[in-house]
Design an enzyme around this catalytic site. Sequence first.
Site, short mmCIF file in Angstrom:
data_model
loop_
_atom_site.label_atom_id
_atom_site.label_comp_id
_atom_site.label_asym_id
_atom_site.label_seq_id
_atom_site.Cartn_x
_atom_site.Cartn_y
_atom_site.Cartn_z
N SER A 1 0.82 -1.13 0.19
CA SER A 1 0.09 0.16 -0.01
C SER A 1 0.76 1.19 -0.01
O SER A 1 0.44 2.31 -0.62
CB SER A 1 -0.90 -0.07 1.12
OG SER A 1 -0.38 0.13 2.43
N ASN A 2 2.17 1.36 0.41
CA ASN A 2 2.86 2.33 0.67
C ASN A 2 3.40 2.66 -0.80
O ASN A 2 3.53 3.68 -1.38
CB ASN A 2 4.13 2.33 1.66
CG ASN A 2 3.55 2.61 3.10
OD1 ASN A 2 3.19 3.93 3.35
ND2 ASN A 2 3.31 1.79 3.95
N ARG B 1 13.32 -7.22 5.06
CA ARG B 1 14.75 -7.64 5.09
C ARG B 1 15.75 -6.63 5.79
O ARG B 1 15.54 -5.49 5.29
CB ARG B 1 15.37 -8.15 3.72
CG ARG B 1 14.30 -8.85 2.94
CD ARG B 1 14.13 -10.45 3.52
NE ARG B 1 15.01 -11.19 3.94
CZ ARG B 1 15.13 -12.35 4.46
NH1 ARG B 1 13.93 -12.72 4.97
NH2 ARG B 1 16.16 -12.84 4.73
N HIS C 1 8.93 3.16 8.68
CA HIS C 1 8.83 2.22 9.85
C HIS C 1 7.48 2.63 10.62
O HIS C 1 7.02 3.72 10.89
CB HIS C 1 9.83 2.33 10.67
CG HIS C 1 9.99 1.46 11.94
ND1 HIS C 1 10.24 -0.02 11.74
CD2 HIS C 1 9.52 1.25 13.25
CE1 HIS C 1 9.95 -0.71 13.02
NE2 HIS C 1 9.68 0.15 13.75
N VAL D 1 19.87 -0.44 12.39
CA VAL D 1 18.64 -0.80 11.92
C VAL D 1 17.44 0.12 12.43
O VAL D 1 17.52 0.20 13.68
CB VAL D 1 18.12 -2.39 12.18
CG1 VAL D 1 16.87 -2.75 12.08
CG2 VAL D 1 19.18 -3.26 11.51
N ASP D 2 16.66 0.83 11.41
CA ASP D 2 15.75 1.76 11.97
C ASP D 2 16.37 2.84 12.74
O ASP D 2 15.47 3.65 13.59
CB ASP D 2 14.47 1.07 12.86
CG ASP D 2 13.91 0.02 12.11
OD1 ASP D 2 13.69 0.21 10.71
OD2 ASP D 2 13.41 -1.13 12.72
C1 GAR Z 1 4.25 -0.76 6.70
O1 GAR Z 1 3.61 -0.69 7.93
C2 GAR Z 1 5.68 -0.30 6.92
O2 GAR Z 1 5.89 0.80 7.99
C3 GAR Z 1 6.21 -1.56 7.56
O3 GAR Z 1 5.75 -2.55 6.84
C4 GAR Z 1 4.27 -1.97 6.44
C5 GAR Z 1 4.12 -2.18 4.85
O4 GAR Z 1 2.83 -2.01 4.46
N1 GAR Z 1 7.71 -1.66 7.49
C6 GAR Z 1 8.33 -2.32 8.40
O5 GAR Z 1 7.93 -2.72 9.39
C7 GAR Z 1 9.84 -2.24 8.12
N2 GAR Z 1 10.50 -2.56 9.41
P1 GAR Z 1 2.40 -1.92 2.86
O6 GAR Z 1 2.98 -3.16 2.23
O7 GAR Z 1 0.94 -1.98 2.92
O8 GAR Z 1 3.18 -0.90 2.36
#
Ligand code: GAR
Length: 191
Positions: free
Chosen positions: A7-8, A85, A103, A138-139
């Site tokens: 979705s992002n 990853r 994040h 990381v993050d």
């Molecule tokens: C999002 O909430 C993003 O912040 C998270 O995965 C989701 C992906 O959503 N990322 C992490 O946790 C990275 N450590 P999406 O596939 O609907 O864009």
Amino acid sequence: MASGNGSNFEALVASCRQGPLNAVVELLVVNNPGCGAQRRAERLGVACQVIDHRLHPQRQSLDQALLLAFQAARVDLVVMAGWMRIVTPVLIDAFPARLVNIHPSLLPSFAGLDGIGQALAAGVALTGCTAHLVTEQVDGGPILVQAAVPVLAGDDHSSLSRRIHQQEHRILPLAVALAAQRLGPARLDQG
Ligand code: GAR
């Protein structure tokens, strides 16, 4: 770069096509064949390459494959839009200040896996999302944009996740614009 629903990724494409972000999404790379992000790319007509991490037992080898794909597509900036990853200096050093991650927490709180579950378990009243530049920690790289999301009474993982995603879709394009602005046109042109 996406691993799951995407979705992002779609929010970034929409922001480029209809919204304020003056950019083009040249390529989506997914590590999970058939994931939602890949299907979105097909629907949106964005080139998509599958680079399956299972075929790259070493993190560096996966990142090398990613790097080759991005170099071939001549991209200026790379976004980890739900990339599950850990990335290595192979990728990080190839895109200094040009690698953006999203994040689902207000970093530095709740880094790592399942930031939303961590926030619920901790019982905080306020969480959110963070878009930041990627470094080896990381993050932990420099923060570009954050949005706060209140945890409401009765919230569960899915209801909180939905509201955090709404904010992610808003701040990720802003963060990309900000990262590009910080680099300036000369740095971006060097690709
Ligand atoms: C999002 O909430 C993003 O912040 C998270 O995965 C989701 C992906 O959503 N990322 C992490 O946790 C990275 N450590 P999406 O596939 O609907 O864009």
